[in-house]
Design an enzyme around this catalytic site. Structure first.
Site, PDB file in Angstrom:
ATOM      1  N   HIS A  22       0.830  -1.207   0.000  1.00  8.51           N
ATOM      2  CA  HIS A  22       0.000   0.000   0.000  1.00  8.51           C
ATOM      3  C   HIS A  22       0.865   1.258   0.000  1.00  8.51           C
ATOM      4  O   HIS A  22       1.642   1.466   0.925  1.00  8.51           O
ATOM      5  CB  HIS A  22      -0.880  -0.029   1.255  1.00  8.51           C
ATOM      6  CG  HIS A  22      -1.811   1.115   1.399  1.00  8.51           C
ATOM      7  ND1 HIS A  22      -1.811   1.957   2.481  1.00  8.51           N
ATOM      8  CD2 HIS A  22      -2.809   1.557   0.583  1.00  8.51           C
ATOM      9  CE1 HIS A  22      -2.762   2.851   2.338  1.00  8.51           C
ATOM     10  NE2 HIS A  22      -3.389   2.632   1.209  1.00  8.51           N
ATOM     11  N   ASP A  51      -1.356   6.280  -5.340  1.00 11.20           N
ATOM     12  CA  ASP A  51      -2.431   7.269  -5.450  1.00 11.20           C
ATOM     13  C   ASP A  51      -2.004   8.315  -6.475  1.00 11.20           C
ATOM     14  O   ASP A  51      -0.899   8.849  -6.389  1.00 11.20           O
ATOM     15  CB  ASP A  51      -2.649   7.954  -4.096  1.00 11.20           C
ATOM     16  CG  ASP A  51      -2.940   6.941  -3.008  1.00 11.20           C
ATOM     17  OD1 ASP A  51      -4.042   6.373  -3.011  1.00 11.20           O
ATOM     18  OD2 ASP A  51      -2.047   6.702  -2.157  1.00 11.20           O
ATOM     19  N   GLU A 124      -4.667   4.023  -8.059  1.00  5.21           N
ATOM     20  CA  GLU A 124      -5.882   4.614  -7.491  1.00  5.21           C
ATOM     21  C   GLU A 124      -6.065   6.004  -8.070  1.00  5.21           C
ATOM     22  O   GLU A 124      -5.178   6.864  -7.968  1.00  5.21           O
ATOM     23  CB  GLU A 124      -5.823   4.686  -5.956  1.00  5.21           C
ATOM     24  CG  GLU A 124      -7.153   5.220  -5.431  1.00  5.21           C
ATOM     25  CD  GLU A 124      -7.233   5.403  -3.924  1.00  5.21           C
ATOM     26  OE1 GLU A 124      -6.469   4.776  -3.168  1.00  5.21           O
ATOM     27  OE2 GLU A 124      -8.089   6.218  -3.518  1.00  5.21           O
ATOM     28  N   LYS A 126      -7.247   9.310  -7.682  1.00  4.09           N
ATOM     29  CA  LYS A 126      -7.533  10.052  -6.451  1.00  4.09           C
ATOM     30  C   LYS A 126      -8.191  11.379  -6.811  1.00  4.09           C
ATOM     31  O   LYS A 126      -7.588  12.204  -7.510  1.00  4.09           O
ATOM     32  CB  LYS A 126      -6.206  10.271  -5.731  1.00  4.09           C
ATOM     33  CG  LYS A 126      -6.276  10.673  -4.279  1.00  4.09           C
ATOM     34  CD  LYS A 126      -7.118   9.774  -3.424  1.00  4.09           C
ATOM     35  CE  LYS A 126      -6.392   8.911  -2.427  1.00  4.09           C
ATOM     36  NZ  LYS A 126      -7.346   8.051  -1.682  1.00  4.09           N
ATOM     37  N   ASP A 246       0.365  -1.799   4.433  1.00  4.72           N
ATOM     38  CA  ASP A 246       1.624  -1.040   4.574  1.00  4.72           C
ATOM     39  C   ASP A 246       2.773  -1.972   4.940  1.00  4.72           C
ATOM     40  O   ASP A 246       3.932  -1.588   4.870  1.00  4.72           O
ATOM     41  CB  ASP A 246       1.502  -0.007   5.708  1.00  4.72           C
ATOM     42  CG  ASP A 246       0.392   1.001   5.487  1.00  4.72           C
ATOM     43  OD1 ASP A 246      -0.024   1.181   4.336  1.00  4.72           O
ATOM     44  OD2 ASP A 246      -0.058   1.608   6.486  1.00  4.72           O
TER      45      ASP A 246
HETATM   46  O1  G3P Z   1      -6.492   1.280  -2.291  1.00  2.38           O
HETATM   47  C1  G3P Z   1      -6.779   1.176  -0.940  1.00  2.38           C
HETATM   48  C2  G3P Z   1      -6.517   2.449  -0.199  1.00  2.38           C
HETATM   49  O2  G3P Z   1      -5.398   3.077  -0.737  1.00  2.38           O
HETATM   50  C3  G3P Z   1      -7.684   3.383  -0.224  1.00  2.38           C
HETATM   51  O3  G3P Z   1      -7.578   4.419   0.685  1.00  2.38           O
HETATM   52  O4  G3P Z   1      -6.977   6.637   1.471  1.00  2.38           O
HETATM   53  O5  G3P Z   1      -5.258   4.845   1.536  1.00  2.38           O
HETATM   54  O6  G3P Z   1      -5.970   5.835  -0.623  1.00  2.38           O
HETATM   55  P1  G3P Z   1      -6.397   5.476   0.757  1.00  2.38           P
HETATM   56 MG    MG Z   2      -4.855   4.642  -2.045  1.00  3.91          MG
END
Ligand code: G3P
Ligand code: MG
Length: 259
Positions: A22, A51, A124, A126, A246
């Site tokens: 992550h 992201d 992702e 974002k 993580d």
């Molecule tokens: O992809 C899972 C996770 O990354 C979603 O939440 O806020 O960590 O981007 P966040």
């Molecule tokens: Mg994410």
């Protein structure tokens, strides 16, 4: 004490424990940096999650927060800083002296590293309020085309269904995963709408019944962000396919133990 694990059980464990790093291996290096992605590769991770949002001059950048404040020595909104300004920031020192001079990577740099190191990338999409969905998707799509990554090396995810729908038009061959904190009651209809491949949800809110329903409908099911394997022991039995964490190294430790 030595515990003999039968070969069949070892194979099951090996097959079952799948992780995505992550924001890269973000417990060992500053999140969403090339250093974190290299750490993930060194750990033997197949997948990283990143992201992506746009700079002021519409360059896809890899950074989570709306602002650069938490993860760099700068301040201000990513969307109000040009690539040249973002590249001047130190994105590593906040995490540790060893990472001084780490920079906020572009999506293009990240895909280049992923290709060289055989990493698959969960991108992702974002979006913060005021962001333009169409422009974000178009810019990301352009970078992907230029990167010449193979389709199966990439997976889009987003909390924003519209972004996934647009990506379906722009890059239909790349799979899409719907992000939900809590899975809604009309999940299946929404998933059909974007011809989804996967569901990515918060492990704390997933129920066995939801997991069964999604698996019966043949969706991949991923959970974020369990940072201790003990937190999700029962989830594997529910059919969850991957943990987005993580700490992929914590899951590797189980694999090492089992083999
Ligand atoms: O992809 C899972 C996770 O990354 C979603 O939440 O806020 O960590 O981007 P966040
Ligand atoms: Mg994410």
């Amino acid at each position: 004490m030595n515990i003999a694990i039968p070969e069949k059980a070892q194979q099951t464990v090996q097959k079952t424990i799948k992780t995505t790093a992550h924001r890269g291996a973000s417990s060992l290096a500053p999140e969403n940096t090339l250093a974190a992605f290299m750490k993930a590769a060194e750990l033997g991770c197949d997948w990283i999650e990143i992201d992506v949002q746009l700079s002021l001059d519409k360059v896809p950048m890899v950074i989570h927060d709306r602002t650069v404040d938490r993860c760099s020595n700068g301040s201000g909104a990513v969307a109000e800083l040009a690539l040249s300004s973002l590249k001047q920031l130190d994105a590593g020192q906040w995490f540790g002296q060893a990472f001084t001079e780490e920079r906020i990577p572009t999506l293009a740099e990240t895909l280049c590293l992923a290709k060289k190191n055989n990493l698959k990338v969960n991108i992702e999409l974002k979006l913060y309020p005021q962001d333009d969905v169409q422009v974000l998707c178009e810019r990301i799509s352009e970078v992907i085309t230029e990167s010449q990554c193979i389709d199966t090396q990439l997976l889009f995810s987003s909390f924003n269904a519209e972004a996934l729908k647009r990506m379906q038009n722009l890059q239909p061959q790349i799979r899409r995963g719907q992000l939900w904190e809590k899975i809604p009651t009309d999940a299946l209809a929404n998933l059909k709408e974007i011809d989804a491949y996967s569901v990515h949800c918060d492990y704390r809110f997933l129920t066995e019944r939801q997991a069964q329903q999604l698996k019966q409908s043949d969706y991949q099911l991923y959970c974020y962000t369990p940072n201790q394997p003990a937190l999700v022991e029962q989830h594997w039995g529910w059919g969850v396919d991957m943990m987005i964490t993580d700490k992929p190294q914590a899951y590797r430790a189980i694999l090492a133990y089992a083999s």
